[in-house]
Design a protein around this motif. Structure first.
Motif, PDB file in Angstrom:
ATOM      1  N   THR A 117       0.809  -1.221   0.000  1.00 25.12           N
ATOM      2  CA  THR A 117       0.000   0.000   0.000  1.00 25.12           C
ATOM      3  C   THR A 117       0.845   1.275   0.000  1.00 25.12           C
ATOM      4  OG1 THR A 117      -0.220  -0.385   2.367  1.00 25.12           O
ATOM      5  CG2 THR A 117      -2.128  -0.905   0.997  1.00 25.12           C
ATOM      6  N   ARG A 162      -5.789   0.505   2.152  1.00 27.29           N
ATOM      7  CA  ARG A 162      -5.944   0.191   0.733  1.00 27.29           C
ATOM      8  C   ARG A 162      -6.669   1.350   0.070  1.00 27.29           C
ATOM      9  NH1 ARG A 162      -7.203  -5.392   1.419  1.00 27.29           N
ATOM     10  NH2 ARG A 162      -5.312  -6.521   0.916  1.00 27.29           N
ATOM     11  N   ARG A 181      -7.310   4.907  -6.243  1.00 27.91           N
ATOM     12  CA  ARG A 181      -6.749   3.982  -7.250  1.00 27.91           C
ATOM     13  C   ARG A 181      -6.551   4.716  -8.569  1.00 27.91           C
ATOM     14  NH1 ARG A 181     -10.528   0.455  -5.036  1.00 27.91           N
ATOM     15  NH2 ARG A 181     -11.898   0.547  -6.837  1.00 27.91           N
ATOM     16  N   TYR A 204      -3.150   4.929 -10.598  1.00 25.88           N
ATOM     17  CA  TYR A 204      -3.016   4.571 -12.020  1.00 25.88           C
ATOM     18  C   TYR A 204      -2.363   5.700 -12.805  1.00 25.88           C
ATOM     19  CZ  TYR A 204      -5.348   0.051 -12.051  1.00 25.88           C
ATOM     20  OH  TYR A 204      -5.630  -1.268 -11.862  1.00 25.88           O
ATOM     21  N   ALA A 229      -9.499   1.815 -12.455  1.00 28.32           N
ATOM     22  CA  ALA A 229      -9.809   1.967 -11.028  1.00 28.32           C
ATOM     23  C   ALA A 229     -11.119   1.252 -10.702  1.00 28.32           C
ATOM     24  CB  ALA A 229      -9.898   3.440 -10.661  1.00 28.32           C
ATOM     25  N   THR A 241     -10.711  -2.726 -10.732  1.00 24.54           N
ATOM     26  CA  THR A 241      -9.784  -3.403  -9.820  1.00 24.54           C
ATOM     27  C   THR A 241     -10.008  -3.056  -8.346  1.00 24.54           C
ATOM     28  OG1 THR A 241      -8.157  -1.645 -10.290  1.00 24.54           O
ATOM     29  CG2 THR A 241      -7.934  -3.681 -11.533  1.00 24.54           C
ATOM     30  N   GLY A 273      -1.564  -0.353  -4.197  1.00 21.77           N
ATOM     31  CA  GLY A 273      -0.688   0.359  -5.128  1.00 21.77           C
ATOM     32  C   GLY A 273       0.272  -0.573  -5.857  1.00 21.77           C
ATOM     33  N   ILE A 310      -1.404  -2.274  -8.652  1.00 18.24           N
ATOM     34  CA  ILE A 310      -1.651  -1.337  -9.750  1.00 18.24           C
ATOM     35  C   ILE A 310      -0.384  -1.125 -10.575  1.00 18.24           C
ATOM     36  CG2 ILE A 310      -2.194   1.094 -10.259  1.00 18.24           C
ATOM     37  CD1 ILE A 310      -4.219   0.938  -7.900  1.00 18.24           C
TER      38      ILE A 310
END
Ligand code: ATP
Length: 274
Positions: free
Chosen positions: A61, A187, A193, A197, A220, A223, A228, A231
């Motif tokens: 994370t 998270r 997210r 990205y 985003a 998923t 992180g 990603i």
């Protein structure tokens, strides 16, 4: 030296801008940055600066990344070690590595020490005879406590650590003057997210017509539960898929296949709905 103590990444080039989301956590570590930039200011004021910060959150994370960003923003050396390096070590080696690492950090202060997976050495100590074989870990932990207790504001060293299990940590670590400041690293939610990205899409060449913003938004949403690290993984895998089919740019399909691949590699108990 037979056992190098810790890893020294002399210059951290990571900045807060490289850490997407985690706004609350970033706000909480700003004080460490300021202290590392001008420790004298705090010393003169007689202020007691927190010596240690504990990043608490699931794997991947951004705990290590944030610690590096603190070093990068303060432009100071970053020393790191992982608690798991100390498992099954010969008697005395753990403690002496801790001593060496703290000495190096003190000698080049202001500086940062980051201890990943601190729970591997900092687990609650046994209360009786039934926890055999823990002597080495205990002496490593004790050495760390001794080192931290020897600090004051003029030492100019900040110790950060990461764990996903604060509940199993020895209370001695959490006492005032040690890792008394806990910083939650959760998270990312959907909006976060998307920001992560955006960071990891930057180096990619996207297919004509594909906009970074649109890919970030779509991915985003696709998923949930990704950290992180997942990603970063998806973005890299997507580029590899593109390379494999000899394309010169990454398509949405590459991202979709990469997502499946990364989900397939996640531990089974990872709740994707969290
Ligand atoms: P662990 O607990 O497994 O050590 P961690 O929390 O320390 O994990 P990092 O090592 O910091 O996680 O993250 C791994 C990688 O994931 C980073 O190097 C970065 O590429 C990416 N990453 C994680 N979080 C973020 C974030 N918030 N913004 C941008 N990238 C991120």
């Amino acid at each position: 030296k037979a056992f190098p103590s810790g890893k020294k990444d002399l210059k951290s080039t990571v900045k807060f801008a490289d850490v997407a989301g985690l706004e609350q956590a970033k706000a909480e570590v700003v004080e460490f940055v300021d202290f590392l930039k001008s420790p004298g200011k705090y010393e003169k004021l007689g202020a007691r600066v927190p010596k240690g910060g504990l990043f608490v959150g699931p794997p991947g994370t951004g705990k290590t990344l944030l610690a590096k960003a603190v070093a990068g923003e303060a432009d100071c050396p970053f020393y790191s070690m992982s608690g798991s390096d100390f498992v099954e070590m010969y008697v005395g080696v753990g403690a002496s590595r801790v001593r060496d690492l703290f000495k190096q950090a003190r000698d080049s202060a202001p500086s940062i020490i980051f201890i990943d997976e601190i729970d591997a050495i900092g687990r609650k100590r046994g209360k009786g005879g039934f926890t055999g074989g823990n002597d080495e870990r205990e002496s490593t932990l004790n050495q760390m406590l001794v080192e931290m207790d020897g600090f004051n504001s003029s030492t100019g060293v900040v110790v950060l650590a990461g764990t996903n299990r604060v509940d199993i940590l020895d209370n001695a670590l959490l006492r005032p003057g040690r890792f008394d400041r806990q910083i939650a690293i959760d998270r990312p939610d959907m909006a976060e997210r998307e920001k992560i990205y955006m960071v990891h899409l930057k180096p990619l060449t996207l297919e004509t017509g594909l906009k970074q913003e649109d890919v970030a938004k779509r991915m985003a949403a696709l998923t949930p539960g990704f950290a992180g690290a997942d990603i970063a993984n998806v973005c890299n895998e997507a580029a590899i898929f593109a390379a494999r089919r000899a394309a010169t740019s990454v398509s949405m399909e590459d991202f979709e296949r990469a997502t499946e691949r990364v989900i397939g590699g996640l531990p089974k108990n990872n709740s994707l709905m969290s």
